[in-house]
Design an enzyme around this catalytic site. Sequence first.
Site, mmCIF file in Angstrom:
data_model
loop_
_atom_site.group_PDB
_atom_site.id
_atom_site.type_symbol
_atom_site.label_atom_id
_atom_site.label_comp_id
_atom_site.label_asym_id
_atom_site.label_seq_id
_atom_site.Cartn_x
_atom_site.Cartn_y
_atom_site.Cartn_z
ATOM 1 N N ASP A 72 24.266 3.625 -0.518
ATOM 2 C CA ASP A 72 23.738 4.266 0.735
ATOM 3 C C ASP A 72 24.063 5.587 0.737
ATOM 4 O O ASP A 72 25.016 5.911 0.450
ATOM 5 C CB ASP A 72 23.845 3.431 1.785
ATOM 6 C CG ASP A 72 22.983 4.034 3.067
ATOM 7 O OD1 ASP A 72 21.994 4.472 3.138
ATOM 8 O OD2 ASP A 72 23.682 4.078 4.166
ATOM 9 N N ASN A 107 15.092 13.242 3.812
ATOM 10 C CA ASN A 107 16.022 14.444 3.613
ATOM 11 C C ASN A 107 16.997 13.969 2.735
ATOM 12 O O ASN A 107 17.997 15.025 2.396
ATOM 13 C CB ASN A 107 16.438 14.941 5.009
ATOM 14 C CG ASN A 107 15.395 15.082 6.129
ATOM 15 O OD1 ASN A 107 14.503 15.876 5.942
ATOM 16 N ND2 ASN A 107 15.633 14.504 7.366
ATOM 17 N N ASP A 114 26.630 0.720 4.899
ATOM 18 C CA ASP A 114 27.397 0.778 6.056
ATOM 19 C C ASP A 114 26.383 0.183 7.431
ATOM 20 O O ASP A 114 26.896 -0.256 8.441
ATOM 21 C CB ASP A 114 27.729 1.964 6.528
ATOM 22 C CG ASP A 114 26.762 2.939 7.005
ATOM 23 O OD1 ASP A 114 26.643 3.662 8.079
ATOM 24 O OD2 ASP A 114 25.702 3.059 6.037
ATOM 25 N N GLY A 152 19.791 2.529 9.027
ATOM 26 C CA GLY A 152 19.356 2.287 7.767
ATOM 27 C C GLY A 152 18.002 1.966 7.499
ATOM 28 O O GLY A 152 17.460 1.613 6.467
ATOM 29 N N SER A 188 16.456 7.910 4.212
ATOM 30 C CA SER A 188 16.309 9.361 4.984
ATOM 31 C C SER A 188 15.268 10.211 3.931
ATOM 32 O O SER A 188 15.205 10.101 2.580
ATOM 33 C CB SER A 188 17.493 10.103 4.913
ATOM 34 O OG SER A 188 17.279 11.468 5.228
ATOM 35 N N ASP A 228 23.774 8.135 4.012
ATOM 36 C CA ASP A 228 24.495 8.554 5.412
ATOM 37 C C ASP A 228 25.211 7.360 5.776
ATOM 38 O O ASP A 228 25.199 6.055 6.010
ATOM 39 C CB ASP A 228 23.258 8.337 6.525
ATOM 40 C CG ASP A 228 22.437 9.463 6.046
ATOM 41 O OD1 ASP A 228 22.777 10.474 5.675
ATOM 42 O OD2 ASP A 228 21.109 9.477 6.336
ATOM 43 N N ARG A 262 12.492 5.925 9.105
ATOM 44 C CA ARG A 262 12.190 6.579 10.332
ATOM 45 C C ARG A 262 11.335 6.111 11.225
ATOM 46 O O ARG A 262 11.601 5.601 12.191
ATOM 47 C CB ARG A 262 11.830 8.027 9.962
ATOM 48 C CG ARG A 262 11.770 8.915 11.399
ATOM 49 C CD ARG A 262 11.284 10.354 10.994
ATOM 50 N NE ARG A 262 12.228 10.976 9.924
ATOM 51 C CZ ARG A 262 11.603 11.789 9.024
ATOM 52 N NH1 ARG A 262 10.282 12.368 9.377
ATOM 53 N NH2 ARG A 262 12.052 12.163 7.936
#
Length: 250
Positions: free
Chosen positions: A14, A144, A200, A64, A142, A16, A67
């Site tokens: 992952d 991004n 996470d 996780g 994400s 972020d 969006r």
Amino acid sequence: MLGLPARITACLFDLDGVLTQTAQVHRVAWAQTFDSYLRDQAAVGGGEFLAFDPASDYNRYVDGRPRADGVRTFLASRGIVLPDGEPDDPPTAETVNGLGNRKNVVLLQRLRTDGVEVFPGSVDYLRAVARAGLPRAVVSASANAEEVLAAAGLTDLLDARVDGVVARAEGLRGKPYPDTFLAGAARLGVPPGQAAVFEDAIAGVEAGRAGGFGYVVGVDRVGQGPELLAAGADIVVADLAELMEQETAA
């Protein structure tokens, strides 16, 4: 010494909260977006304004997830239902996608202003995995991720990327479904049972377990170690560097 079972031949990370320290930026962007919306709703309906909690609400409803799923799940916790709208809805639209795109505007502004920080121990681990010759992919909800990886200087350390853009293009369900991790393993040419997942988020750990992956590493950044274990993590560490200090797992 990677602290992984011998059967593991590839790693799926992952982004972020595992490799980059953008989770706090996401929390702030979500809080700004949701609080503005909730404040407007309270003013119109005469109800009480209850702010988005960037710790508990973020971890439970948003972290996780893709969006739109994060918007939908959090609003449902407040008894609010919005039409989904379309993925390219303008940030002003009062739809699930519009609210999500509003958050993304805030996020990109903050990333340009604040930049991207990494977790040094996790990057050291990623480099060790590369030196060991194990193929590596980033699997992130994400949209991004490409920009974040480039800003963090991590692009060359990864062999594949499955992110929100790829998931939308290929119709992959987001975490806690395992679709994106399965796509990452496929891009690396390994079966799930030979790949390790590093996550996470509770939803991400659930995805790793649901996909039948060979080893699921929970990374506890916010004090939710027991929850990560309950979700299916084989081991929980505070940082990936801890794995290099352990004996190789059985």
